[in-house]
Motif scaffolding. Structure first.
Motif: not given
Lengths: 108, 108
Positions: A4-7, A10, A22, A24-25, A31, A33, B52, B75-77
């Motif tokens: 999980f990622w919170k922008p 990042m 930002k 996310a892999s 991704f 953003l 994703m 938020e991302m996953y």
């Protein structure tokens, strides 16, 4: 392994002046953003990675192979690998989510 | 061939009760713009496709392999292929963008 990622947590990466991302892999996808300052320009470029994207907020002109769309709302786009494309944020700036497959190693 | 999509013109597809999706396909990836009614539930499931996603609006609980995050903002996953996951919209509903690779043939 899932993630999980919170922008907010990042680090933004500058892609070109006025444009940060930002990243996310996953394994097959990445991704990005992207935040574009008002009127910021991503010059025409291409990469072998397939790209799909969605406007998240603001407005943006997106050009693929010479065809330009003025995006608003949650409009989406698909850029096959190797195809030239460019973007220009509207006067209020823009946020877009780009997805790449495979992941762009230079962004990791 | 490149594409642009306006979500307003795309037919929604019901995934489970209270959950609809608008599907856009590339070659290596597929986007699914998902709208969840308040408190709607996507039961635990898995698929071989990597997933994703990013929350677009509202709030959503997302569970991957038994770990639950309460998502807000953008938020991302990341859900690797074959890994069990589930979702539940918050009381105000949610919109999320899911990306799959490879595309899910059953959604075309």
């Amino acid at each position: 392994m899932h993630c999980f990622w919170k922008p907010e947590g990042m680090p933004p990466r500058t892609l070109v002046p006025g444009v940060t991302a930002k990243i996310a892999s996953g394994e097959r996808m990445m991704f990005s953003l992207v935040t574009l300052a008002p009127d910021a320009v991503v010059p025409t470029h291409s990469h072998p990675h397939e790209q799909m994207g969605m406007l998240v907020s603001g407005t943006m002109e997106f050009t693929i192979e010479g065809e330009t769309w003025r995006l608003s709302g949650s409009e989406m786009y698909f850029v096959p690998g190797g195809v030239p494309h460019a973007a220009k944020a509207g006067p209020g700036g823009a946020v877009a989510l780009d997805a790449f497959s495979p992941p762009r190693e230079e962004y990791r």
